[in-house]
Design an enzyme around this catalytic site. Structure first.
Site, PDB file in Angstrom:
ATOM      1  N   SER A 126     -17.049  15.435 -58.071  1.00 12.85           N
ATOM      2  CA  SER A 126     -16.638  15.629 -56.609  1.00 12.85           C
ATOM      3  C   SER A 126     -15.639  16.625 -56.748  1.00 12.85           C
ATOM      4  CB  SER A 126     -15.858  14.363 -56.128  1.00 12.85           C
ATOM      5  OG  SER A 126     -15.566  14.537 -54.779  1.00 12.85           O
TER       6      SER A 126
ATOM      7  N   HIS B 184     -20.593  17.092 -55.382  1.00 15.97           N
ATOM      8  CA  HIS B 184     -20.376  16.387 -54.281  1.00 15.97           C
ATOM      9  C   HIS B 184     -19.252  17.103 -53.723  1.00 15.97           C
ATOM     10  CE1 HIS B 184     -20.004  12.557 -52.152  1.00 15.97           C
ATOM     11  NE2 HIS B 184     -18.892  12.665 -52.161  1.00 15.97           N
TER      12      HIS B 184
ATOM     13  N   MET C 148     -14.142  16.621 -44.495  1.00 15.55           N
ATOM     14  CA  MET C 148     -13.289  15.553 -43.599  1.00 15.55           C
ATOM     15  C   MET C 148     -12.635  16.174 -42.124  1.00 15.55           C
ATOM     16  SD  MET C 148     -11.150  13.829 -46.646  1.00 15.55           S
ATOM     17  CE  MET C 148     -11.730  13.604 -48.153  1.00 15.55           C
TER      18      MET C 148
ATOM     19  N   MET D 272     -17.526  13.149 -43.677  1.00 14.97           N
ATOM     20  CA  MET D 272     -16.412  12.092 -43.131  1.00 14.97           C
ATOM     21  C   MET D 272     -16.353  12.876 -41.821  1.00 14.97           C
ATOM     22  SD  MET D 272     -14.872  11.055 -46.649  1.00 14.97           S
ATOM     23  CE  MET D 272     -15.469  12.481 -47.664  1.00 14.97           C
TER      24      MET D 272
ATOM     25  N   GLY E 120     -11.384   9.339 -47.641  1.00 12.79           N
ATOM     26  CA  GLY E 120     -10.322  10.271 -47.138  1.00 12.79           C
ATOM     27  C   GLY E 120      -9.214  10.893 -48.237  1.00 12.79           C
ATOM     28  N   PHE E 121      -9.157  10.347 -49.415  1.00  8.91           N
ATOM     29  CA  PHE E 121      -8.380  10.699 -50.446  1.00  8.91           C
ATOM     30  C   PHE E 121      -9.037  10.547 -51.865  1.00  8.91           C
ATOM     31  CE2 PHE E 121      -5.688  10.180 -46.803  1.00  8.91           C
ATOM     32  CZ  PHE E 121      -5.259  11.453 -46.790  1.00  8.91           C
ATOM     33  N   GLY E 122      -8.645  11.432 -52.943  1.00  9.05           N
ATOM     34  CA  GLY E 122      -9.171  11.206 -54.024  1.00  9.05           C
ATOM     35  C   GLY E 122      -8.296  10.477 -54.755  1.00  9.05           C
ATOM     36  N   GLY E 123      -8.402   9.860 -56.011  1.00 10.42           N
ATOM     37  CA  GLY E 123      -7.300   9.337 -56.736  1.00 10.42           C
ATOM     38  C   GLY E 123      -6.831   7.772 -56.222  1.00 10.42           C
TER      39      GLY E 123
ATOM     40  N   GLY F 298     -15.564   6.871 -55.169  1.00  9.40           N
ATOM     41  CA  GLY F 298     -14.101   6.712 -55.234  1.00  9.40           C
ATOM     42  C   GLY F 298     -13.695   5.554 -56.435  1.00  9.40           C
ATOM     43  N   GLY F 299     -12.573   6.205 -57.048  1.00  9.75           N
ATOM     44  CA  GLY F 299     -12.156   5.334 -58.175  1.00  9.75           C
ATOM     45  C   GLY F 299     -12.510   5.068 -59.541  1.00  9.75           C
TER      46      GLY F 299
ATOM     47  N   GLY G 177     -14.203  12.433 -58.973  1.00  8.55           N
ATOM     48  CA  GLY G 177     -13.335  13.342 -58.928  1.00  8.55           C
ATOM     49  C   GLY G 177     -12.219  13.240 -59.942  1.00  8.55           C
TER      50      GLY G 177
END
Ligand code: DX5
Ligand code: ZN
Length: 224
Positions: free
Chosen positions: A6, A31, A35, A66, A140-143, A174-175, A195
């Site tokens: 990602s 990926h 957004m 998204m 919406g957000f990585g990490g 995600g995650g 990511g």
């Protein structure tokens, strides 16, 4: 099992190098998170970002929209060179029509579920899907940290897909990290989007090798 890199987690000052790294690690899917600041509270990156990367790689370009109104941008992502387009089940409007419009452009379709969206929402959409994407975090957000209830949902969706008799891969996003990948695979995921679990690690090659070994060991055990 496939891992998709990602680019949201990559170094934005040197994307070309990070795409080449993903290829060097043996990954075959890139990926792209897109957004609109409306469907999710963040903005990234637009079709120009996808078309800039198209000529430098033969990887599959997996575009995760998204966006509240994906239909409006399909032509732009099609000409940018997307191979897969994911839209969210939570958008308003006629999803089968959106998925047919993606197919009409020669692109594979995927529907994604947010953490709060139940697996049942997918059932009537499966005939239109080449793949499904289960979000393991709020998009919406990585990490962010993975949500265990979403891992359970993967197993429910796996069963639902088995009943169709079709081979529809499950992507998860995600995650995902080396230390939680095994139980996500065991739940039935096929493609892991990563990511920060790759680009934020000092030694991503080892992360990937260990994940592949864990996966091989799992399937070896289930075959016996
Ligand atoms: C989040 C994105 C993910 C993100 C994952 O909305 O859809 O693709 O890049 O990032 P990590 O792997 O860092 O959770
Ligand atoms: Zn994504």
């Amino acid at each position: 099992m496939e891992i998709a890199a990602s680019l949201l987690g990559a170094n934005l000052l040197n994307l070309e190098e990070d795409v080449r790294l993903a290829e060097k690690w043996g990954l075959r899917i890139i990926h792209f998170d897109q957004m609109d600041g409306h469907f999710v509270p963040n903005i990234a990156f637009g079709p120009a970002f996808v078309s800039a990367i198209r000529p430098i790689t033969r990887c599959i370009l997996d575009v995760h929209l998204m966006l509240s109104d994906p239909l409006r941008y399909l032509d732009a992502y099609a000409s940018a060179g997307a191979d897969n387009i994911t839209v969210h089940a939570e958008i308003e409007g006629d999803l089968p029509a959106v998925l047919n419009a993606i197919h009409a452009r020669g692109i594979r379709t995927c529907v994604s579920l947010n953490p709060e969206t139940g697996a049942e929402v997918l059932r009537p959409l499966l005939p239109y899907c080449d793949m499904v994407l289960i979000m393991l975090v709020q998009p919406g957000f990585g990490g962010q940290k993975i949500r265990e209830d979403c891992v359970e949902k993967v197993a429910v969706v796996r069963e639902m897909i088995e009943k169709t008799g079709r081979r529809i891969p499950i992507e998860v996003d995600g995650g995902i990290k080396r230390d939680n990948a095994e139980r996500i695979l065991r739940a039935g995921a096929d493609i892991l989007v990563m990511g920060t679990g790759l680009y934020g690690e000092p030694d991503p090659e080892t992360v990937i090798r260990e994940m592949k070994e864990a996966c091989d060991a799992h399937f070896d055990r289930t075959r016996r």
